[in-house]
Design an enzyme around this catalytic site. Structure first.
Site, PDB file in Angstrom:
ATOM      1  CG  HIS A 246      37.160  43.129  39.239  1.00 14.70           C
ATOM      2  ND1 HIS A 246      36.722  43.269  40.534  1.00 14.70           N
ATOM      3  CD2 HIS A 246      38.476  42.878  39.309  1.00 14.70           C
ATOM      4  CE1 HIS A 246      37.737  43.081  41.335  1.00 14.70           C
ATOM      5  NE2 HIS A 246      38.818  42.847  40.624  1.00 14.70           N
TER       6      HIS A 246
ATOM      7  CD  GLU B  49      47.010  37.114  49.735  1.00 12.58           C
ATOM      8  OE1 GLU B  49      46.267  38.024  49.316  1.00 12.58           O
ATOM      9  OE2 GLU B  49      48.177  36.956  49.372  1.00 12.58           O
TER      10      GLU B  49
ATOM     11  CE  LYS C 205      45.365  36.224  46.435  1.00  9.50           C
ATOM     12  NZ  LYS C 205      46.452  37.117  46.574  1.00  9.50           N
TER      13      LYS C 205
ATOM     14  CB  CYS D   6      38.965  47.528  44.577  1.00 15.45           C
ATOM     15  SG  CYS D   6      40.726  47.218  44.868  1.00 15.45           S
TER      16      CYS D   6
ATOM     17  CG  ASP E 203      45.272  50.702  50.282  1.00 15.68           C
ATOM     18  OD1 ASP E 203      44.144  51.042  50.665  1.00 15.68           O
ATOM     19  OD2 ASP E 203      45.856  51.222  49.309  1.00 15.68           O
TER      20      ASP E 203
ATOM     21  CD  GLU F 199      46.942  54.335  44.880  1.00 16.46           C
ATOM     22  OE1 GLU F 199      47.405  53.273  44.440  1.00 16.46           O
ATOM     23  OE2 GLU F 199      46.083  54.380  45.792  1.00 16.46           O
TER      24      GLU F 199
ATOM     25  CE  LYS G 251      52.951  38.528  30.398  1.00 18.63           C
ATOM     26  NZ  LYS G 251      51.710  38.576  31.187  1.00 18.63           N
TER      27      LYS G 251
HETATM   28  N1  GLN Z   1      44.907  52.011  46.988  1.00 20.71           N
HETATM   29  C1  GLN Z   1      44.994  50.882  46.117  1.00 20.71           C
HETATM   30  C2  GLN Z   1      44.316  51.222  44.797  1.00 20.71           C
HETATM   31  O1  GLN Z   1      43.395  51.988  44.802  1.00 20.71           O
HETATM   32  C3  GLN Z   1      44.322  49.672  46.711  1.00 20.71           C
HETATM   33  C4  GLN Z   1      44.490  48.444  45.855  1.00 20.71           C
HETATM   34  C5  GLN Z   1      43.986  47.156  46.477  1.00 20.71           C
HETATM   35  O2  GLN Z   1      43.181  47.148  47.369  1.00 20.71           O
HETATM   36  N2  GLN Z   1      44.437  46.029  46.011  1.00 20.71           N
HETATM   37  O3  GLN Z   1      44.686  50.694  43.760  1.00 20.71           O
HETATM   38 ZN    ZN Z   2      40.975  46.669  46.984  1.00 22.19          ZN
END
Ligand code: GLN
Ligand code: ZN
Length: 758
Positions: A698, A609, A116, A730, A603, A488, A19
């Site tokens: 992103h 997956e 993945k 997201c 979530d 968060e 890494k």
């Molecule tokens: N609640 C998480 C966030 O906002 C959801 C992350 C995810 O979906 N991978 O980061």
């Molecule tokens: Zn997400």
């Protein structure tokens, strides 16, 4: 003598040396020779590890600077036109540009897609096939590594992704049947194998995990054709299958015209006898008998009971291996001082798994007395694990047994809940919200580091987090969002944060596993019955709610994601572990509700997956997975609004299960699909509310109001406007504040424009 070998090892090194070497090279801090030198050192160390464990052959070709699928792609000269590859050898900068869009040399270009690897958390780089794609041997890396191993005195077994699996994983750029390219592909595979034979390589392992998938007859037939061509090209071939049962591909696999077959006897123990029955009398069978995907110490006595008759039938044609490459587990347990000392002896990482194979081989060849010490140690560890009061807790079992069917059903159907929620929450049409996280700034990470290292007191750390919450709430109020989040800030990771507060979860000090490229994750270990000793998020959410009159959304990680992104205990079905986690979350949700939180999001980004690879097994999974979600979330009053969130998902084949979750609102990632993912919901007449993401988080680009309004109009053509929410794809934790504020301001403006038009 029973041969032991591994399908592959982790690549990063004990200190994640690869890494650091990669990131140093990408940043321009070090040169190519430094990177390649470090890679050579790691390979040498990993071969030594195999020799020390007693492997007859060292595996060559499993090491990669980024990804083994990309290695094969580059070797085959399959470089998309936008990378302007002039032909000749694919150099490492072209290779890195394919993986990540940029490299120290060469023009940046769109990176190839990443996705993945089967049902693992490892990501590979998706090969792109142009119409009429040609193939040419364009990289000598494998031959160089073989020479490197030989110079160190090792007997090499070369490994590469097999032709059918490589082709299966590739994406055609245009409407053509990629199987038609097989005839062009095989000669280059043949050339590679011939070169290996010329180097004196005795065995080549061709990985064909698609044999564990549902295959169309044309693909199954192609296996026979391909290996018929390749069998005489060079070394003896071992076709390696893993990640599941062979089922209807079993006879195809067993009868392939090759010298050896590897089967995954961990995920499909019941198939071993059948494979033996079909195996031609000259073929080597490599039995994948220790779990390459999980970290539990194997029950060697039980394995010996199963393997002894196999050994009697096959003699020296029996080889032993981990079920799949050990890429999916950490490198070494012994030096890890971070893990709970009671739990440590129950585990085995890559090095310890090789030692398990050696013990098995020794006992099979010379009797159990010859391996008495290792077997005794294993027995003691397993007995301690079985008897541990931390693994089996009567109160958790009793609570699960007392669950009634109505516990996983909301009191009223969605339509009447929606009316209560509307009356209580007073939300406008097209309500706006975000997915939970706000930027994880350097200051937040520094505060967490300082707190963990004991440099700042808990009170100071918590005050720093409260300051972040105040900031996040103030920004959201100023921007005019409708349902707020606390941001968060206090969470380093959405699984670790909860796992650290739950009984039954343990953490390693250094248990890194490659996720993609230079990125590694350190999955927690679920070792025992899961229980929640105390509330986990209530204080943060209550504090955040105290700062605003708008509804504050509580934020939890769902049971399936808590499972899938961990190493899960192997002594009970996943379903039971999921239900235990669900009950812990159920208590958290009820505590949040009692504390005045009226909107709670659970979530489940890993919901899809975790779905089995074989379609025949999916129905059962989807039923228990949805039930686990409902067991967590259904204990609330009608007026409490339950949200869920999923990203990077196709919904077509799971839409019934999504409806079965009965979440009041689901937010999903759709911006990059241009709202096409919503077709699944529209086609199914999905009854509840949906927040289709209106911008891709992103990228730091600030999305335009008109573009988001247009996407929502597309959404409104598929789902009634009264059931639509407006939100990003997201969470925003990887973004910076300036672009986040600008993007959300535009998003709110888009929602207002839609309301005005409605
Ligand atoms: N609640 C998480 C966030 O906002 C959801 C992350 C995810 O979906 N991978 O980061
Ligand atoms: Zn997400």
């Amino acid at each position: 003598m029973t041969v032991i070998h591994t399908l592959g090892l982790p690549r990063m090194g004990a200190g994640r040396e690869l890494k650091w070497a990669l990131e140093g090279y990408w940043k321009g801090d070090t040169d190519r020779d430094a990177l390649l030198g470090r890679a050579r050192e790691l390979r040498a160390r990993h071969w030594d590890m195999q020799v020390a464990a007693g492997c007859r052959y060292v595996t060559v070709g499993d090491f990669s600077l980024y990804d083994q699928v990309l290695d094969m792609t580059a070797r085959l000269g399959v470089v998309p036109a936008r990378f302007a590859w002039p032909g000749g050898e694919v150099d490492i900068d072209t290779y890195f540009r394919m993986a990540r869009g940029r490299a120290p040399r060469g023009e940046p270009a769109f990176a190839c897609a990443m996705t993945k690897w089967f049902d693992t958390n490892y990501h590979y780089i998706v090969p792109e096939l142009a119409p009429g794609q040609g193939f040419v041997l364009a990289r000598d890396d494998l031959f160089d590594q073989v020479a490197e191993a030989q110079a160190l005195g090792h007997a090499a077994k070369a490994v590469m992704v097999g032709p059918l699996t490589w082709l299966w994983l590739a994406r055609p750029q245009g409407a053509f049947d990629k199987l038609e390219l097989l005839d062009g592909l095989l000669p280059v595979y043949g050339q590679i194998l011939a070169r290996l034979a010329g180097q004196g390589v005795a065995w080549a392992q061709l990985d064909e995990p698609i044999l564990a998938l549902d295959l169309a007859p044309a693909w199954r037939a192609a296996f026979e054709r391909a290996y018929h061509v390749l069998q005489s090209a060079g070394p003896k071939l071992m076709v390696a299958t893993y990640f599941g049962a062979l089922e209807d591909n079993l006879t195809t696999a067993a009868k392939l015209p090759v010298a050896g077959l590897h089967v995954d006897a961990v995920s499909a123990p019941e198939e071993l006898v059948q494979a033996l029955d079909w195996l031609p009398a000259t073929k080597v069978l490599s039995v994948g008998c220790v779990d390459g995907r999980n970290v539990w110490r194997a029950d060697l006595d039980a394995l010996l009971d199963r393997l002894a008759p196999v050994r009697a039938r096959l003699g020296e044609r029996l080889w032993l291996a981990p079920s799949c490459s050990l890429l999916h587990v950490p490198l070494e347990l012994a030096p890890d001082t971070g893990i709970d000392p009671e739990i440590k002896p129950w585990l085995a990482f890559a090095r310890e798994k090789l030692a398990e194979l050696a013990t098995l081989a020794q006992a099979l060849d010379h009797g159990r007395e010859a391996a008495a010490a290792a077997l005794a140690e294993t027995r003691a560890a397993l007995a301690a694990r079985r008897a541990s009061a931390r693994v089996h807790r009567a109160e958790v079992g009793a609570r699960l047994a007392a669950v009634r069917p109505e516990d996983s059903r909301r009191r009223s159907p969605y339509a009447s809940r929606a009316a209560c929620q509307r009356a209580w929450l007073q939300l406008p049409l097209y309500p706006t919200t975000t997915i939970g996280s706000f930027p994880q700034t350097a200051a937040i990470r520094a505060a967490r580091r300082d707190f963990k290292a004991g440099r700042i007191a808990r009170a100071a750390y918590e005050e720093a987090m409260r300051a972040e919450i105040r900031h996040a709430v103030a920004v959201q109020e100023r921007l005019g969002l409708d349902v707020l989040v606390h941001g968060e800030a206090e969470r380093n990771d959405m699984v670790e944060y909860f796992g650290a507060q739950l009984d039954g979860y343990a953490f390693t000090g250094n248990g890194w596993v490659q996720s993609y490229g230079s990125r590694c994750v350190k999955p927690p270990v679920i070792y025992g019955d899961v229980a929640r000793p105390a509330a986990m998020t209530v204080a943060w959410s209550v504090y955040a709610q105290s700062l605003t009159g708008k509804p504050m959304k509580g934020m939890l990680t769902g049971p399936i994601t808590m499972l899938k992104w961990a190493f899960v205990r192997d002594d009970q079905p996943w379903r039971l572990t999921a239900f235990q986690i669900a009950l812990a979350l159920r208590d958290e949700i009820r505590d949040l509700e009692a504390a005045g939180i009226g909107v709670i999001q659970v979530d489940e980004p890993a919901f899809r997956e975790a779905m089995p690879l074989r379609s025949g097994r999916r129905k059962a999974y989807l039923a228990w997975a949805a039930e686990a979600f409902r067991l967590a979330s259904a204990g609330v009053a009608d007026r409490t609004q339950i949200h869920t969130h999923m990203c990077y998902s196709e919904f077509n084949d799971i839409i019934a299960a999504i409806a079965d979750l009965d979440a009041d609102v689901i937010t999903i990632e759709t911006a990059r699909s241009n709202m096409e993912l919503l077709d699944a919901f529209a086609g199914f007449a999905y009854p509840n509310e949906i927040g289709p993401g209106v911008y891709d988080i992103h990228s730091p680009n600030v999305p335009e109001v008109a573009a988001m309004a247009r996407l929502m109009e597309k959404a409104a053509a598929r789902v009634p406007a009264e059931r639509l929410w407006v939100n990003p794809d997201c969470g925003l934790k990887t973004r910076a504040w300036p672009e986040t504020e600008a993007a959300l301001a535009n998003m709110v403006a888009a929602a207002r424009r839609l309301r005005a038009r409605a």
